[in-house]
Design a protein around this motif. Structure first.
Motif, mmCIF file in Angstrom:
data_model
loop_
_atom_site.group_PDB
_atom_site.id
_atom_site.type_symbol
_atom_site.label_atom_id
_atom_site.label_comp_id
_atom_site.label_asym_id
_atom_site.label_seq_id
_atom_site.Cartn_x
_atom_site.Cartn_y
_atom_site.Cartn_z
ATOM 1 N N ILE A 3 0.249 -3.685 7.612
ATOM 2 C CA ILE A 3 0.456 -4.516 6.419
ATOM 3 C C ILE A 3 0.405 -3.641 5.168
ATOM 4 O O ILE A 3 1.173 -3.849 4.235
ATOM 5 C CB ILE A 3 -0.597 -5.636 6.351
ATOM 6 C CG1 ILE A 3 -0.382 -6.548 7.526
ATOM 7 C CG2 ILE A 3 -0.615 -6.313 5.008
ATOM 8 C CD1 ILE A 3 -0.755 -7.959 7.400
ATOM 9 N N ARG A 4 -0.461 -2.646 5.175
ATOM 10 C CA ARG A 4 -0.556 -1.738 4.029
ATOM 11 C C ARG A 4 0.765 -0.982 3.851
ATOM 12 O O ARG A 4 1.238 -0.809 2.725
ATOM 13 C CB ARG A 4 -1.698 -0.755 4.233
ATOM 14 C CG ARG A 4 -1.855 0.187 3.088
ATOM 15 C CD ARG A 4 -3.011 1.126 3.290
ATOM 16 N NE ARG A 4 -3.014 2.105 2.226
ATOM 17 C CZ ARG A 4 -4.007 2.893 1.968
ATOM 18 N NH1 ARG A 4 -5.088 2.827 2.694
ATOM 19 N NH2 ARG A 4 -3.923 3.760 0.997
ATOM 20 N N ASP A 5 1.369 -0.513 4.928
ATOM 21 C CA ASP A 5 2.654 0.184 4.851
ATOM 22 C C ASP A 5 3.732 -0.729 4.288
ATOM 23 O O ASP A 5 4.557 -0.311 3.470
ATOM 24 C CB ASP A 5 3.084 0.687 6.229
ATOM 25 C CG ASP A 5 2.181 1.783 6.774
ATOM 26 O OD1 ASP A 5 1.501 2.451 5.972
ATOM 27 O OD2 ASP A 5 2.156 1.937 8.007
ATOM 28 N N ILE A 6 3.741 -1.966 4.739
ATOM 29 C CA ILE A 6 4.735 -2.939 4.261
ATOM 30 C C ILE A 6 4.530 -3.210 2.786
ATOM 31 O O ILE A 6 5.488 -3.230 2.000
ATOM 32 C CB ILE A 6 4.669 -4.235 5.087
ATOM 33 C CG1 ILE A 6 5.115 -3.945 6.525
ATOM 34 C CG2 ILE A 6 5.516 -5.335 4.456
ATOM 35 C CD1 ILE A 6 4.862 -5.086 7.490
ATOM 36 N N THR A 7 3.280 -3.388 2.388
ATOM 37 C CA THR A 7 2.965 -3.636 0.980
ATOM 38 C C THR A 7 3.376 -2.445 0.120
ATOM 39 O O THR A 7 3.971 -2.610 -0.952
ATOM 40 C CB THR A 7 1.460 -3.925 0.811
ATOM 41 O OG1 THR A 7 1.120 -5.056 1.600
ATOM 42 C CG2 THR A 7 1.107 -4.198 -0.644
ATOM 43 N N THR A 8 3.083 -1.245 0.595
ATOM 44 C CA THR A 8 3.463 -0.039 -0.143
ATOM 45 C C THR A 8 4.981 0.056 -0.275
ATOM 46 O O THR A 8 5.500 0.366 -1.350
ATOM 47 C CB THR A 8 2.910 1.214 0.563
ATOM 48 O OG1 THR A 8 1.485 1.113 0.616
ATOM 49 C CG2 THR A 8 3.316 2.482 -0.161
ATOM 50 N N ALA A 14 10.172 -2.508 -5.414
ATOM 51 C CA ALA A 14 10.107 -3.254 -6.678
ATOM 52 C C ALA A 14 10.103 -2.302 -7.868
ATOM 53 O O ALA A 14 10.784 -2.551 -8.871
ATOM 54 C CB ALA A 14 8.859 -4.147 -6.694
ATOM 55 N N GLU A 15 9.358 -1.206 -7.759
ATOM 56 C CA GLU A 15 9.327 -0.226 -8.848
ATOM 57 C C GLU A 15 10.697 0.421 -9.032
ATOM 58 O O GLU A 15 11.142 0.641 -10.157
ATOM 59 C CB GLU A 15 8.269 0.840 -8.561
ATOM 60 C CG GLU A 15 6.860 0.326 -8.673
ATOM 61 C CD GLU A 15 5.817 1.303 -8.157
ATOM 62 O OE1 GLU A 15 6.195 2.337 -7.538
ATOM 63 O OE2 GLU A 15 4.623 1.034 -8.364
ATOM 64 N N TRP A 16 11.364 0.740 -7.931
ATOM 65 C CA TRP A 16 12.696 1.339 -7.998
ATOM 66 C C TRP A 16 13.681 0.382 -8.671
ATOM 67 O O TRP A 16 14.472 0.795 -9.519
ATOM 68 C CB TRP A 16 13.182 1.697 -6.587
ATOM 69 C CG TRP A 16 14.584 2.192 -6.570
ATOM 70 C CD1 TRP A 16 15.002 3.452 -6.861
ATOM 71 C CD2 TRP A 16 15.756 1.431 -6.279
ATOM 72 N NE1 TRP A 16 16.380 3.523 -6.758
ATOM 73 C CE2 TRP A 16 16.859 2.284 -6.397
ATOM 74 C CE3 TRP A 16 15.973 0.113 -5.917
ATOM 75 C CZ2 TRP A 16 18.158 1.865 -6.179
ATOM 76 C CZ3 TRP A 16 17.274 -0.305 -5.687
ATOM 77 C CH2 TRP A 16 18.341 0.562 -5.826
ATOM 78 N N ARG A 17 13.616 -0.895 -8.286
ATOM 79 C CA ARG A 17 14.524 -1.884 -8.892
ATOM 80 C C ARG A 17 14.259 -2.023 -10.383
ATOM 81 O O ARG A 17 15.198 -2.109 -11.179
ATOM 82 C CB ARG A 17 14.365 -3.237 -8.199
ATOM 83 C CG ARG A 17 15.005 -3.291 -6.864
ATOM 84 C CD ARG A 17 14.830 -4.656 -6.230
ATOM 85 N NE ARG A 17 15.504 -4.693 -4.941
ATOM 86 C CZ ARG A 17 15.187 -5.527 -3.971
ATOM 87 N NH1 ARG A 17 14.215 -6.400 -4.130
ATOM 88 N NH2 ARG A 17 15.848 -5.488 -2.837
ATOM 89 N N THR A 18 13.004 -2.054 -10.769
ATOM 90 C CA THR A 18 12.656 -2.166 -12.184
ATOM 91 C C THR A 18 13.176 -0.964 -12.960
ATOM 92 O O THR A 18 13.754 -1.105 -14.043
ATOM 93 C CB THR A 18 11.126 -2.292 -12.350
ATOM 94 O OG1 THR A 18 10.683 -3.464 -11.662
ATOM 95 C CG2 THR A 18 10.725 -2.382 -13.802
ATOM 96 N N SER A 19 12.985 0.218 -12.395
ATOM 97 C CA SER A 19 13.473 1.440 -13.031
ATOM 98 C C SER A 19 14.989 1.438 -13.135
ATOM 99 O O SER A 19 15.557 1.791 -14.178
ATOM 100 C CB SER A 19 12.999 2.650 -12.228
ATOM 101 O OG SER A 19 13.510 3.831 -12.763
#
Length: 76
Positions: A3-8, A14-19
């Motif tokens: 789950i941690r890998d999926i969350t990461t 999301a960060e890439w899309r925002t950028s």
């Protein structure tokens, strides 16, 4: 995959899309400045910032100038 890998992975996407969205918005805004006077105005604004702050704007302006020159060569 944990789950941690999926969350990461989701966070990075999301960060890439925002950028990417911010870069596209900047490209559209700067694309409206096409005359020499427009460019002088942008240069004056960018000149008031540090090199690090101005780096992305300068990169977009350079990319746009190359694209305009390339289109001009194709039209000739």
């Amino acid at each position: 995959m944990t789950i941690r890998d999926i969350t990461t992975a989701r966070t990075r996407i999301a960060e890439w899309r925002t950028s990417r969205d911010a870069r596209l918005r900047l490209e559209r805004e700067l694309g409206a400045y096409v005359t020499a006077a427009d460019r002088a105005e942008i240069d004056a604004i960018v000149g008031r910032h540090t090199v690090e702050q101005a780096r992305e704007v300068e990169a977009v302006l350079t990319d746009q100038a190359v694209e305009r020159a390339h289109r001009g060569l194709q039209a000739a």
